[in-house]
Design a protein around this motif. Structure first.
Motif, PDB file in Angstrom:
ATOM      1  N   VAL A 139       0.847  -1.190   0.000  1.00 18.77           N
ATOM      2  CA  VAL A 139       0.000   0.000   0.000  1.00 18.77           C
ATOM      3  C   VAL A 139       0.885   1.243   0.000  1.00 18.77           C
ATOM      4  O   VAL A 139       0.675   2.188  -0.762  1.00 18.77           O
ATOM      5  CB  VAL A 139      -0.945   0.014   1.222  1.00 18.77           C
ATOM      6  CG1 VAL A 139      -1.683   1.336   1.314  1.00 18.77           C
ATOM      7  CG2 VAL A 139      -1.934  -1.141   1.138  1.00 18.77           C
ATOM      8  N   GLN A 141       4.014   1.342  -0.942  1.00 12.96           N
ATOM      9  CA  GLN A 141       4.782   1.344  -2.192  1.00 12.96           C
ATOM     10  C   GLN A 141       4.000   2.026  -3.315  1.00 12.96           C
ATOM     11  O   GLN A 141       4.543   2.829  -4.065  1.00 12.96           O
ATOM     12  CB  GLN A 141       5.075  -0.103  -2.577  1.00 12.96           C
ATOM     13  CG  GLN A 141       6.446  -0.360  -3.126  1.00 12.96           C
ATOM     14  CD  GLN A 141       6.674  -1.852  -3.329  1.00 12.96           C
ATOM     15  OE1 GLN A 141       6.324  -2.667  -2.484  1.00 12.96           O
ATOM     16  NE2 GLN A 141       7.239  -2.216  -4.460  1.00 12.96           N
ATOM     17  N   VAL A 142       2.714   1.704  -3.400  1.00 11.95           N
ATOM     18  CA  VAL A 142       1.868   2.310  -4.430  1.00 11.95           C
ATOM     19  C   VAL A 142       1.743   3.810  -4.193  1.00 11.95           C
ATOM     20  O   VAL A 142       1.632   4.596  -5.131  1.00 11.95           O
ATOM     21  CB  VAL A 142       0.477   1.637  -4.455  1.00 11.95           C
ATOM     22  CG1 VAL A 142      -0.480   2.422  -5.333  1.00 11.95           C
ATOM     23  CG2 VAL A 142       0.588   0.205  -4.948  1.00 11.95           C
ATOM     24  N   LEU A 143       1.801   4.215  -2.919  1.00 11.60           N
ATOM     25  CA  LEU A 143       1.723   5.642  -2.618  1.00 11.60           C
ATOM     26  C   LEU A 143       3.065   6.332  -2.837  1.00 11.60           C
ATOM     27  O   LEU A 143       3.197   7.523  -2.600  1.00 11.60           O
ATOM     28  CB  LEU A 143       1.274   5.848  -1.169  1.00 11.60           C
ATOM     29  CG  LEU A 143      -0.150   5.409  -0.831  1.00 11.60           C
ATOM     30  CD1 LEU A 143      -0.425   5.585   0.658  1.00 11.60           C
ATOM     31  CD2 LEU A 143      -1.155   6.203  -1.644  1.00 11.60           C
ATOM     32  N   PHE A 145       5.945   5.720  -1.205  1.00  7.04           N
ATOM     33  CA  PHE A 145       6.703   5.927   0.027  1.00  7.04           C
ATOM     34  C   PHE A 145       8.166   5.533  -0.163  1.00  7.04           C
ATOM     35  O   PHE A 145       8.471   4.551  -0.818  1.00  7.04           O
ATOM     36  CB  PHE A 145       6.133   5.059   1.156  1.00  7.04           C
ATOM     37  CG  PHE A 145       4.897   5.618   1.801  1.00  7.04           C
ATOM     38  CD1 PHE A 145       4.234   6.706   1.257  1.00  7.04           C
ATOM     39  CD2 PHE A 145       4.406   5.051   2.962  1.00  7.04           C
ATOM     40  CE1 PHE A 145       3.097   7.216   1.851  1.00  7.04           C
ATOM     41  CE2 PHE A 145       3.261   5.552   3.568  1.00  7.04           C
ATOM     42  CZ  PHE A 145       2.611   6.636   3.010  1.00  7.04           C
ATOM     43  N   ARG A 149      10.064   6.281   4.974  1.00  5.13           N
ATOM     44  CA  ARG A 149       8.633   6.566   5.180  1.00  5.13           C
ATOM     45  C   ARG A 149       7.859   5.281   5.462  1.00  5.13           C
ATOM     46  O   ARG A 149       6.981   5.255   6.326  1.00  5.13           O
ATOM     47  CB  ARG A 149       8.090   7.266   3.925  1.00  5.13           C
ATOM     48  CG  ARG A 149       6.647   7.719   4.003  1.00  5.13           C
ATOM     49  CD  ARG A 149       6.521   9.049   4.708  1.00  5.13           C
ATOM     50  NE  ARG A 149       5.145   9.320   5.084  1.00  5.13           N
ATOM     51  CZ  ARG A 149       4.247   9.911   4.297  1.00  5.13           C
ATOM     52  NH1 ARG A 149       4.596  10.318   3.108  1.00  5.13           N
ATOM     53  NH2 ARG A 149       3.013  10.120   4.722  1.00  5.13           N
TER      54      ARG A 149
ATOM     55  N   LEU B  56       4.449  -2.741  -8.930  1.00 11.06           N
ATOM     56  CA  LEU B  56       4.739  -3.608  -7.794  1.00 11.06           C
ATOM     57  C   LEU B  56       5.505  -4.854  -8.230  1.00 11.06           C
ATOM     58  O   LEU B  56       6.115  -5.533  -7.426  1.00 11.06           O
ATOM     59  CB  LEU B  56       3.439  -4.043  -7.102  1.00 11.06           C
ATOM     60  CG  LEU B  56       2.730  -2.992  -6.260  1.00 11.06           C
ATOM     61  CD1 LEU B  56       1.382  -3.499  -5.780  1.00 11.06           C
ATOM     62  CD2 LEU B  56       3.598  -2.584  -5.085  1.00 11.06           C
ATOM     63  N   PHE B  76      -6.703  -2.647  -3.906  1.00  4.25           N
ATOM     64  CA  PHE B  76      -6.372  -4.069  -3.963  1.00  4.25           C
ATOM     65  C   PHE B  76      -7.631  -4.925  -3.817  1.00  4.25           C
ATOM     66  O   PHE B  76      -8.705  -4.439  -3.482  1.00  4.25           O
ATOM     67  CB  PHE B  76      -5.378  -4.421  -2.859  1.00  4.25           C
ATOM     68  CG  PHE B  76      -4.043  -3.764  -3.018  1.00  4.25           C
ATOM     69  CD1 PHE B  76      -3.047  -4.369  -3.758  1.00  4.25           C
ATOM     70  CD2 PHE B  76      -3.786  -2.529  -2.440  1.00  4.25           C
ATOM     71  CE1 PHE B  76      -1.807  -3.763  -3.904  1.00  4.25           C
ATOM     72  CE2 PHE B  76      -2.549  -1.912  -2.588  1.00  4.25           C
ATOM     73  CZ  PHE B  76      -1.555  -2.536  -3.322  1.00  4.25           C
TER      74      PHE B  76
END
Ligand SMILES: Nc1ncnc2c1ncn2[C@@H]1O[C@H](COP(=O)(O)OP(=O)(O)O)[C@@H](O)[C@H]1O
Ligand SMILES: [Mg+2]
Lengths: 240, 235
Positions: A139, A141-143, A145, A149, B56, B76
């Motif tokens: 989550v 990573q997608v933002l 960070f 962080r 990802l 997700f």
């Protein structure tokens, strides 16, 4: 309660001399007397202060190292062997050397506490951070960070219950370590009080000292579990 | 210009030490201001494709070219809420401190969680958690939102509300959405374009030009549904 009763009866029946086993009443009087004279509280305060400083250092160091381990895995690889060895050294065994290096001031005692509590805290923080839910990290990573962080916003809060457990264990170890250290090399504190009383054949005072260590431990642990409850209202949630 | 261009994307996982190909050279161009639905049976690689687009996961080969100034948001398959944060704090998670409070309040209303703003995820039902996750995704100004079967776990009625919400968002902000689902009705209801993913490739490409409210029970949509079922080879 049962123990207390047996103790009372044993003392009453005079199974052992009062030197070996003073009666509960005797110990109670000694405790009151020591409280009034202030020696108990001052010993308590001295030991408590040492624990606070030593434990505080341990916590700071443990956080520092576990953050470094996460942000720079290379550092972990380099220190792993050393830490694994140091971890197994009983802190009390360092006292002769520490006295040689630092004299009999506060420093050796603080170091003994740090040696005793640093590793359980570090291991728990580290395990907590490493056990962070990968799905939550994604989550972040997608933002977008950064690693630090991620550490601050996801890994640390996730690991908080783990961290607090580690600190609680470390605090227990600190108490044991400082009493030990005070019995070997100190002129004050609860550990010294016990040893000094023994030297003066005051087994009642010895028992008071021991009981107060237990009480101090209970108190510290109680305060700590309150802190945990307060900080982690969601604790049932994690680790499901 | 606002196109996302996927070129010859391949990805395989290692299963029992053997490479197991999931995507076998996918190429497509999607309009980042439309709703593109990726439809396929479970296990066909839909999640894998979204994870590649979101960054990802790294592809084995192939490229993804993003439009300029892309800001990708992702929802997700699971809610993935932070258990230590309240519903509201989860929605504002990762936002700069000066975020628009009014907008968050409006979002809470939209997803029907105003009364639960201060509840922890553990106190929310699965559907409410998913709605929180939707609000979290919408709270930031993404111009492309990737959604991975976001409503699969919701009951029929909540799902309808959420689907309407997706349509509203798109109408209001022209946010592009790549929406993954295995639900044909959902695809028909939402999609400007449906890509069918099968055996590691995009096997059908169906554009649905339709303005305004859709009724998927009309002859046109029933016909489309037959066409899709045939493409998926489900009898
Ligand atoms: N990390 C992984 N390791 C190994 N196999 C995986 C992994 N992720 C997905 N797969 C396999 O890849 C295939 C496609 O998975 P996925 O993209 O999740 O499908 P879908 O989202 O369409 O249901 C499945 O067969 C799944 O078992
Ligand atoms: Mg999936």
């Amino acid at each position: 309660m049962v123990i207390f009763l047996v103790w009372y009866l044993a003392a009453k029946l005079g199974l052992w001399s009062t030197y070996v086993l003073p009666s509960p009443g005797h110990v109670w009087d000694a405790a009151l007397n020591m409280l009034v004279k202030g020696e108990l509280l001052s010993a308590l305060a001295i030991s408590f202060r040492r624990i606070c400083i030593g434990f505080g250092c341990s916590v700071l160091l443990a956080f520092l190292f576990s953050f470094l381990f996460v942000l720079h895995p290379g550092i972990r690889t380099n220190l792993d062997g050393l830490f694994n060895m140091l971890r197994h050294i009983p802190p009390i065994s360092l006292i002769p050397l520490l006295i040689l290096w630092f004299g009999i001031g506060e420093t050796p005692k603080i170091i003994v506490i740090v040696m005793a509590s640093f590793f359980p805290i570090l291991l728990n923080i580290d395990a907590g951070l490493a056990g962070c839910d990968k799905k939550l990290l994604e989550v972040g990573q997608v933002l977008g960070f950064s690693k630090s962080r991620q550490l601050q916003s996801i890994m640390l809060p996730y690991a908080l219950p783990h961290i607090l457990v580690g600190m609680r264990i470390g605090l227990g170890y600190s108490l044991r370590a400082i009493i030990g250290a005070e019995m070997v090399a100190a002129a004050n504190g609860l550990g010294y009080l016990i040893l000094d009383s023994q030297a003066m054949s005051r087994s009642d005072k010895v028992i008071v000292g021991i009981l107060f260590i237990g009480i101090l431990g209970l108190l510290i642990d109680g305060v700590f579990s309150l802190v945990i409850k307060h900080l982690v209202p969601y604790s049932q949630e994690i680790g499901k | 210009m606002s196109d996302l261009i996927i070129n010859n994307l391949t990805k395989s996982y290692r299963v029992n030490n053997d490479p197991y190909p999931v995507l076998k050279g996918i190429s497509c161009t999607t309009d980042c201001s439309a709703i593109t639905v990726i439809l396929g049976k479970s296990g066909c690689g839909k999640t894998t494709l979204l994870r590649l687009i979101s960054g990802l996961e790294e592809p084995d080969a192939g490229t993804i070219k993003y439009p300029a100034n892309i800001n990708i948001g992702m929802m997700f398959q699971e809610a993935r809420l932070m258990p230590w944060l309240t519903c509201e704090k989860n929605i504002t998670f990762g936002l700069p401190p000066n975020y628009d409070k009014e907008k968050i309040r409006a979002l809470l209303t939209t997803v029907g969680l105003t009364n639960f703003a201060h509840a922890y995820p553990g106190e929310l039902s699965g559907g409410m958690q998913q709605r929180t996750a939707l609000a979290r995704t919408l709270a930031r100004d993404s111009n492309l939102i990737l959604m991975d079967e976001p409503f699969a776990a919701l009951d029929y009625f909540t799902r309808q509300i959420m689907q309407k919400e997706v349509l509203k968002i798109k109408a209001a902000s022209h946010t592009g959405i790549i929406f993954v689902t295995h639900n044909i009705d959902e695809a028909l209801l939402l999609a400007d374009r449906i890509l069918i993913l099968k055996d590691g490739n995009i096997t059908s490409d169906i554009t649905i030009a339709c303005q305004g409210q859709r009724d998927i029970l009309t002859a046109r949509f029933i016909d489309l549904k037959r066409q899709i079922l045939a493409a998926l080879q489900i009898k």
